[in-house]
Design a protein around this motif. Structure first.
Motif, short mmCIF file in Angstrom:
data_model
loop_
_atom_site.label_atom_id
_atom_site.label_comp_id
_atom_site.label_asym_id
_atom_site.label_seq_id
_atom_site.Cartn_x
_atom_site.Cartn_y
_atom_site.Cartn_z
N VAL A 244 3.65 10.06 -9.75
CA VAL A 244 2.90 10.38 -10.97
C VAL A 244 2.29 11.77 -10.87
CG1 VAL A 244 0.87 9.74 -12.32
CG2 VAL A 244 2.46 7.97 -11.57
N GLU A 245 1.70 12.07 -9.71
CA GLU A 245 1.09 13.38 -9.50
C GLU A 245 2.14 14.49 -9.58
OE1 GLU A 245 -1.23 15.66 -5.88
OE2 GLU A 245 -1.46 13.49 -6.06
N SER B 181 4.79 18.94 -12.48
CA SER B 181 6.02 19.46 -13.07
C SER B 181 5.84 19.79 -14.55
CB SER B 181 7.15 18.44 -12.89
OG SER B 181 8.32 18.88 -13.52
N ASP B 182 5.18 18.91 -15.27
CA ASP B 182 4.90 19.16 -16.69
C ASP B 182 4.04 20.41 -16.86
OD1 ASP B 182 6.38 16.98 -17.46
OD2 ASP B 182 4.64 15.66 -17.75
N GLN C 114 0.83 -1.20 0.00
CA GLN C 114 0.00 0.00 0.00
C GLN C 114 0.87 1.26 0.00
OE1 GLN C 114 -2.46 -0.51 3.46
NE2 GLN C 114 -4.01 -1.72 2.36
N LEU C 115 1.91 1.24 0.81
CA LEU C 115 2.82 2.37 0.87
C LEU C 115 3.51 2.58 -0.48
CD1 LEU C 115 4.12 4.59 2.55
CD2 LEU C 115 5.84 2.92 3.28
N THR C 116 3.91 1.50 -1.11
CA THR C 116 4.54 1.59 -2.42
C THR C 116 3.59 2.18 -3.45
OG1 THR C 116 5.96 -0.31 -1.92
CG2 THR C 116 5.67 0.24 -4.24
N GLN C 117 2.34 1.76 -3.42
CA GLN C 117 1.34 2.30 -4.35
C GLN C 117 1.08 3.78 -4.09
OE1 GLN C 117 -2.09 -0.24 -4.01
NE2 GLN C 117 -1.15 -1.92 -5.15
N GLN C 118 1.05 4.17 -2.83
CA GLN C 118 0.84 5.58 -2.49
C GLN C 118 2.01 6.43 -2.99
OE1 GLN C 118 0.28 5.49 1.75
NE2 GLN C 118 -1.90 5.02 1.61
N ILE C 119 3.20 5.93 -2.79
CA ILE C 119 4.39 6.65 -3.26
C ILE C 119 4.38 6.76 -4.78
CG2 ILE C 119 6.90 6.57 -3.43
CD1 ILE C 119 6.88 5.38 -0.56
#
Length: 60
Positions: free
Chosen positions: A16-17, A22-23, A6-11
């Protein structure tokens, strides 16, 4: 192990966000830089136009 997943998915979602933000900021910087170039060129173009009108008036 589920908490780690879950932590990996949140990170990953945050990464991505952040990349999207940044773009977006990069595009905004490009747009503002272009606007600044136009604003700097406008007086130059206006001066060149006035000079051309003056020269044509003298020639005619």
């Amino acid at each position: 192990m589920t908490q780690l997943d879950q932590l990996t998915q949140q990170i990953a979602a945050l990464v991505v966000e952040s990349a999207a933000a940044s773009d977006s900021l990069s595009r905004q910087v490009d747009q503002r830089a272009e606007a600044a170039r136009v604003l700097r060129l406008e007086p130059v173009c206006k001066g060149a136009t006035q000079m051309a009108v003056h020269l044509v008036g003298r020639a005619g």
